[in-house]
Design a protein around this motif. Structure first.
Motif, PDB file in Angstrom:
ATOM      1  N   ARG A 178      -0.448 -10.247   7.789  1.00 22.52           N
ATOM      2  CA  ARG A 178      -1.519  -9.289   7.433  1.00 22.52           C
ATOM      3  C   ARG A 178      -2.659 -10.010   6.725  1.00 22.52           C
ATOM      4  NH1 ARG A 178       2.510  -5.512   6.432  1.00 22.52           N
ATOM      5  NH2 ARG A 178       2.708  -6.166   4.281  1.00 22.52           N
ATOM      6  N   ARG A 215       5.634 -10.817   7.296  1.00 21.28           N
ATOM      7  CA  ARG A 215       4.626  -9.827   7.720  1.00 21.28           C
ATOM      8  C   ARG A 215       3.449  -9.760   6.762  1.00 21.28           C
ATOM      9  NH1 ARG A 215       9.079  -5.983   9.330  1.00 21.28           N
ATOM     10  NH2 ARG A 215       9.716  -6.899  11.301  1.00 21.28           N
ATOM     11  N   THR A 267       4.188 -14.259  15.547  1.00 22.90           N
ATOM     12  CA  THR A 267       4.812 -13.054  14.982  1.00 22.90           C
ATOM     13  C   THR A 267       6.328 -13.131  15.078  1.00 22.90           C
ATOM     14  OG1 THR A 267       4.587 -11.972  17.125  1.00 22.90           O
ATOM     15  CG2 THR A 267       2.844 -11.562  15.517  1.00 22.90           C
ATOM     16  N   GLU A 300      12.843 -10.916  10.406  1.00 24.42           N
ATOM     17  CA  GLU A 300      11.446 -11.154  10.029  1.00 24.42           C
ATOM     18  C   GLU A 300      11.271 -12.624   9.693  1.00 24.42           C
ATOM     19  OE1 GLU A 300       9.868  -8.462   6.994  1.00 24.42           O
ATOM     20  OE2 GLU A 300       8.119  -9.758   6.769  1.00 24.42           O
TER      21      GLU A 300
END
Ligand code: HPA
Length: 269
Positions: A163, A159, A128, A155
Motif C-alpha cells: 500500500r 500488504r 504481491t 502474506e
C-alpha cells in the motif's frame, strides 16, 4: 550451519558502526541503487567469513552499510543464485545472517520476464505473491528455531508495504504493475512453451531468484517488499531472443524510478 551463521553475524556486528533494521537485496542491473546510499562501510563478500562468493557478471558482490532515506540500512550488492551451483542453504545464508544482526524489513529487487500480456519492457511490477518453482526447498532439512516447521505463507509480501509503495508511486507519477513472481532455477531463459506454461500457472513475471530468500525471510519473521523489473517479454506470440546484457540494460533504464520508490518507502516505513 547455525554456528557458521552466528560466526558471520558476530564478525559483522564487530565491523558495524550502525544498527540497521532494513536490508536491501539489489538484483540484476539494479546495483546502482548503491549510488543512492550514503555509504559508511562497504565489505566485499570475499572478506566476510563463511559468505558465499558471487560469480555472475553484473553482480559485484559487496555488503554495504550506510544511510538511505535517512535510515540506517544494509544492502547486498549481488546475490547468490541456485543456478550458480550454490545449495539452497548457501543461497539463503545471508538472510539468516540478517536475522541474527537484527534486520526486520527486507526489500528485494529482481529482473524478470513478463508473462502477463498487459506488461511492457521497463515496467516495475510490485510483487504481491510468488510461486516457488525451484526444484529444492530452502527450508528442507532440520527446522531452524526461528520459525515453525510448516510456515504460513498467506502474506509473504507485506500488504502494508505494498500500500505504501502504491501511495508513493501515485504521488510521484510512477506507473506500477502488480503481479505474481514465479521463481524458477534457470540458467536458461524460457522456451515459448515454458513462458506459456508459467503464464497459465499464474505467474506474471518469471525469474531465477528471490523466492528462496523471501521464504527464509518469512521463516525468520522478516517483513518483505519486492519489485520485479520487467526486462523482456514471455508473452505468447511476442517471445524474441533475450540475453543477459539486454536484461541488464532494461533494468538499468528503470532503476532511477525504482530507487525513488525504495528510498521513499524506507524513509516512511
Ligand atoms: N526468464 C527468467 N529469468 C529472467 C528473465 C526471463 O525471461 N528475464 C530476467 N530474468
Amino acid at each position: 550451519m547455525y554456528s557458521k551463521i552466528q560466526e558471520t553475524a558476530s564478525w559483522l556486528k564487530a565491523e558495524m558502526t550502525t544498527n540497521p533494521q532494513t536490508a536491501i537485496i539489489m538484483g540484476t542491473g539494479l546495483g546502482h541503487l548503491a549510488d543512492e546510499i550514503e555509504v559508511t562501510r562497504s565489505i566485499p563478500y570475499a572478506e566476510i567469513p563463511n559468505f558465499p562468493q558471487s560469480t555472475v557478471e553484473g553482480h559485484s558482490g559487496k555488503l554495504i552499510f550506510g544511510k538511505l532515506g535517512g535510515k540506517d540500512i544494509m544492502a547486498m550488492q549481488g546475490r547468490f543464485h541456485f543456478y550458480e551451483g550454490y545449495s539452497m542453504k548457501e543461497v539463503t545464508f545471508p538472510i539468516r545472517v540478517m536475522y541474527e544482526i537484527g534486520i526486520k524489513t527486507l526489500f528485494v529487487s529482481n529482473a524478470g520476464g513478463g508473462t502477463n500480456p498487459t506488461f511492457h519492457v521497463g515496467d516495475l511490477m510490485i510483487i504481491t505473491d510468488h510461486i516457488n518453482f525451484f526444484p529444492e526447498h530452502p527450508l528442507r532439512g532440520k527446522n531452524f528455531p526461528t520459525g515453525p516447521r510448516f510456515p504460513d505463507m498467506h502474506e509473504a509480501y507485506d500488504r502494508g508495504l505494498i500500500r505504501l509503495a502504491d501511495e508513493i508511486a501515485r504521488e510521484k507519477g510512477i506507473e506500477v504493475q502488480h503481479g505474481v513472481y514465479l521463481g524458477t532455477q534457470g540458467p536458461t531463459f524460457e522456451t515459448p512453451a515454458e513462458y506459456r506454461m508459467f503464464a497459465r500457472m499464474g505467474g506474471d513475471s518469471v525469474g531465477m531468484s528471490t523466492v528462496p530468500e523471501v521464504i527464509v525471510a518469512r521463516h525468520c519473521g522478516i517483513r518483505v517488499f519486492g519489485v520485479s523489473v520487467i526486462t523482456d517479454l514471455g508473452i505468447e506470440g511476442q517471445v524474441v531472443e533475450v540475453s543477459h546484457e539486454e536484461v541488464q540494460r532494461a533494468a538499468n533504464e528503470v532503476q532511477p524510478k525504482m530507487a525513488e520508490i525504495m528510498r521513499e518507502m524506507i524513509r516512511r516505513s
